[in-house]
Enzyme design. Structure first.
Site, PDB file in Angstrom:
ATOM      1  N   LYS A 111       0.858  -1.191   0.000  1.00 40.62           N
ATOM      2  CA  LYS A 111       0.000   0.000   0.000  1.00 40.62           C
ATOM      3  C   LYS A 111       0.890   1.234   0.000  1.00 40.62           C
ATOM      4  O   LYS A 111       1.701   1.417   0.906  1.00 40.62           O
ATOM      5  CB  LYS A 111      -0.894  -0.024   1.242  1.00 40.62           C
ATOM      6  CG  LYS A 111      -2.010   1.009   1.237  1.00 40.62           C
ATOM      7  CD  LYS A 111      -2.961   0.768   2.401  1.00 40.62           C
ATOM      8  CE  LYS A 111      -4.088   1.782   2.426  1.00 40.62           C
ATOM      9  NZ  LYS A 111      -5.013   1.547   3.566  1.00 40.62           N
ATOM     10  N   ARG A 174       0.469  -5.034   3.616  1.00 40.61           N
ATOM     11  CA  ARG A 174      -0.780  -5.456   4.258  1.00 40.61           C
ATOM     12  C   ARG A 174      -1.097  -6.897   3.893  1.00 40.61           C
ATOM     13  O   ARG A 174      -0.903  -7.327   2.757  1.00 40.61           O
ATOM     14  CB  ARG A 174      -1.926  -4.541   3.830  1.00 40.61           C
ATOM     15  CG  ARG A 174      -3.244  -4.894   4.490  1.00 40.61           C
ATOM     16  CD  ARG A 174      -4.245  -3.752   4.393  1.00 40.61           C
ATOM     17  NE  ARG A 174      -4.745  -3.532   3.049  1.00 40.61           N
ATOM     18  CZ  ARG A 174      -5.595  -2.552   2.732  1.00 40.61           C
ATOM     19  NH1 ARG A 174      -6.006  -1.708   3.672  1.00 40.61           N
ATOM     20  NH2 ARG A 174      -6.014  -2.395   1.489  1.00 40.61           N
ATOM     21  N   ARG A 181     -14.195  -6.878  -2.080  1.00 37.95           N
ATOM     22  CA  ARG A 181     -15.087  -5.966  -1.377  1.00 37.95           C
ATOM     23  C   ARG A 181     -16.491  -6.032  -1.971  1.00 37.95           C
ATOM     24  O   ARG A 181     -16.689  -6.557  -3.071  1.00 37.95           O
ATOM     25  CB  ARG A 181     -14.547  -4.531  -1.519  1.00 37.95           C
ATOM     26  CG  ARG A 181     -13.058  -4.414  -1.193  1.00 37.95           C
ATOM     27  CD  ARG A 181     -12.394  -3.319  -2.039  1.00 37.95           C
ATOM     28  NE  ARG A 181     -10.928  -3.308  -1.859  1.00 37.95           N
ATOM     29  CZ  ARG A 181     -10.305  -2.606  -0.937  1.00 37.95           C
ATOM     30  NH1 ARG A 181     -10.992  -1.836  -0.125  1.00 37.95           N
ATOM     31  NH2 ARG A 181      -8.995  -2.664  -0.825  1.00 37.95           N
ATOM     32  N   ASP A 250     -16.736   0.168  -0.911  1.00 36.07           N
ATOM     33  CA  ASP A 250     -15.421  -0.292  -1.344  1.00 36.07           C
ATOM     34  C   ASP A 250     -14.501  -0.573  -0.165  1.00 36.07           C
ATOM     35  O   ASP A 250     -13.397  -1.101  -0.352  1.00 36.07           O
ATOM     36  CB  ASP A 250     -14.766   0.714  -2.295  1.00 36.07           C
ATOM     37  CG  ASP A 250     -14.688   2.113  -1.705  1.00 36.07           C
ATOM     38  OD1 ASP A 250     -15.757   2.718  -1.515  1.00 36.07           O
ATOM     39  OD2 ASP A 250     -13.573   2.602  -1.433  1.00 36.07           O
ATOM     40  N   ASN A 251     -14.947  -0.249   1.047  1.00 34.36           N
ATOM     41  CA  ASN A 251     -14.191  -0.573   2.258  1.00 34.36           C
ATOM     42  C   ASN A 251     -14.893  -1.643   3.089  1.00 34.36           C
ATOM     43  O   ASN A 251     -14.597  -1.794   4.273  1.00 34.36           O
ATOM     44  CB  ASN A 251     -14.004   0.678   3.123  1.00 34.36           C
ATOM     45  CG  ASN A 251     -13.160   1.735   2.437  1.00 34.36           C
ATOM     46  OD1 ASN A 251     -12.352   1.431   1.582  1.00 34.36           O
ATOM     47  ND2 ASN A 251     -13.357   2.983   2.809  1.00 34.36           N
ATOM     48  N   ASP A 260      -9.079  -1.247   5.544  1.00 31.49           N
ATOM     49  CA  ASP A 260      -8.919   0.160   5.179  1.00 31.49           C
ATOM     50  C   ASP A 260      -9.054   1.087   6.376  1.00 31.49           C
ATOM     51  O   ASP A 260     -10.066   1.751   6.576  1.00 31.49           O
ATOM     52  CB  ASP A 260      -9.890   0.552   4.059  1.00 31.49           C
ATOM     53  CG  ASP A 260      -9.491  -0.075   2.731  1.00 31.49           C
ATOM     54  OD1 ASP A 260      -8.283  -0.254   2.515  1.00 31.49           O
ATOM     55  OD2 ASP A 260     -10.372  -0.397   1.923  1.00 31.49           O
TER      56      ASP A 260
END
Length: 490
Positions: A111, A174, A181, A250-251, A260
């Site tokens: 990330k 991560r 998602r 999307d999270n 996230d």
């Protein structure tokens, strides 16, 4: 020297429409800040090699290890209720997947590793502060027993990123059960690509819910399973005072993990309407709104799956509504069971919910610290109520409630010591206090000093132990230390 990652990639074997193949952008001078050695071992990696300069180069994206198949995943999403048809990994690149020591498939993602086709004019980089925040909070959540993505490593890049000002750049490695998602399904639904939705659903079932492969109606069963996991997850958030801050679709992870960590935060004083996120101006994702938003997100997932349910729209909608209807009861059951444990009740009786609600009301009116009130309540089970009373602006408010609570716990056979031990096992002493996290970030960004970061991570790894040498980490902020807003960091 070769650093071996035992990659066994499956997502990158899906059709090209699911992702973009893109390599990380090399950085100038990667330097390892922190390696999560126990997690490295769990993933079948050699921590000693990862702590070398060669390892830092991999963890910063400067070197791509053998067997990696770097991709940026495509997804869409509702952001604060507004639908965006294409988002995707704008600053994250999935290196690949490994099978860990328990036989679980895990993504390894960088990330802050540079721009991708989904960056939307962004630089694809991450600043040091958000990387440290995600490392601290995700590992704290893991120690608290809450399903979460995890942090394998944090690396500074030797470069600056420009936000409001120039900041040190960093990359977070991560680890997740997957990065799929609700928004991944939405990406294909808005394009009316039913076959891709089916392929994605089949992949999710095989990876996360393999028992459902033999189900009579596997896609119905998939929705039901995701609903159940999200209900349990959000209940666990509330039980520790956690506020995600940006619960966009999307999270929202299909695996049921917390994902996230942007403007996330833990409450100090109990306030059901608490908001920290600077971008949540309307309080959409306030603490007490999280269950409602969780169901809203799951409803968006159900809409994507309707073509797999039935060719008859009305029938498909009715079946989806029936599955979604279970969320409220599932959440309530998990939340109420957790609250009973927090106040030391081993059985369920009429009046318990009202008793606990009265405590929460008194806490809100008296600005009682959420974490310490429940932790010190365990000591009050043994008649030492001084510390818990001190959490209330008007201690008499606790005394009135405590009389009824003592009458209730007297109906159970456990000793005070047994009750206290059980309560301390679910009520943490230590959480990532916002002012502590900010102090760590400032020391790192301004002074290149990571000793406070190391110490905070160490303390938070044992949240349920008293740790007398680090007792100050349990303290709420002083008035001038309060953090009123948190920021996304993008």
């Amino acid at each position: 020297m070769t650093i071996h990652f035992p990659f066994q990639n499956s997502y990158s074997a899906l059709p090209d429409s699911f992702f973009a193949r893109v390599a990380p952008t090399p950085v100038a001078a990667p330097r390892l800040i922190k390696l999560n050695r126990p997690l490295a071992l769990q993933l079948g990696l050699d921590p000693d090699l990862l702590e070398t300069p060669e390892g830092a180069a991999i963890l910063a994206g400067k070197t791509v290890p053998a067997g990696a198949d770097p991709i940026a995943m495509a997804y869409a999403g509702h952001q604060f209720g507004q639908f965006v048809p294409q988002l995707g990994d704008g600053r994250a690149i999935l290196l690949g997947e490994v099978i860990d020591k328990d036989g679980v498939r895990r993504d390894i993602q960088l990330k802050g590793s540079g721009p991708t086709p989904f960056s939307r004019r962004g630089d694809g980089r991450a600043a040091l502060g958000p990387v440290l925040r995600e490392y601290i909070v995700s590992e704290a959540m893991y120690a608290l027993g809450i399903p979460t993505t995890r942090s394998l490593a944090a690396v500074v890049t030797g470069e600056h990123v420009i936000r409001e000002t120039a900041l040190p750049g960093a990359v977070l490695t991560r680890v997740a059960s997957s990065h799929i998602r609700v928004g991944t399904f939405q990406f294909f639904a808005v394009r009316r690509d039913t076959e891709a939705i089916r392929q994605l659903a089949d992949h999710v079932i095989a990876r996360h819910y393999p028992d459902l492969r033999q189900a009579e109606r596997p896609y119905h069963a998939l929705l039901a399973a995701v609903v159940a996991r999200q209900a349990e997850l959000i209940a666990r958030w509330l039980l520790v005072g956690f506020i995600h801050g940006v619960m966009n679709t999307d999270n929202s992870s299909i695996s049921g993990e917390t994902i996230d960590y942007g403007p996330c935060a833990f409450m100090d004083s109990y306030n059901p309407g608490q908001v920290f996120s600077s971008i949540d101006e309307m309080g959409r994702y306030a603490y007490a709104n999280q269950p409602r938003i969780g169901l809203w997100n799951l409803t968006r997932l159900a809409e994507c799956l309707l073509p797999l349910f039935s060719d008859e729209q009305e029938k498909a909608v009715a079946e989806a509504q029936d599955i979604l209807g279970a969320f409220s009861d599932q959440f309530s059951a998990a939340y109420q069971a957790g609250l009973r444990k927090k106040v030391g009740l081993f059985t369920e009786r009429d009046g318990d919910e009202a008793l606990i609600e009265d405590l929460l009301d008194a806490m809100a009116k008296n600005q009682a610290d959420f974490t310490l009130t429940f932790r010190k309540l365990g000591e009050a089970a043994g008649d030492d109520a001084a510390d818990v009373r001190a959490q209330f602006m008007e201690p008499a408010a606790f005394d009135e409630w405590a009389g009824r609570w003592r009458a209730r716990i007297a109906l159970e056979p456990q000793t005070a010591a047994e009750r206290q031990a059980a309560m301390h096992a679910v009520n943490p002493m230590f959480i990532p206090r916002n002012h502590r996290v900010e102090a760590v970030i400032q020391a790192a960004v301004n002074d290149d000093d990571y000793a406070p970061f190391e110490e905070l991570v160490k303390v938070l790894a044992r949240p349920f132990e008293d740790q007398p040498d680090y007792a100050a980490y349990a303290d709420p902020p002083l008035p001038d230390q309060r953090v009123l807003q948190t920021f996304c960091g993008t």
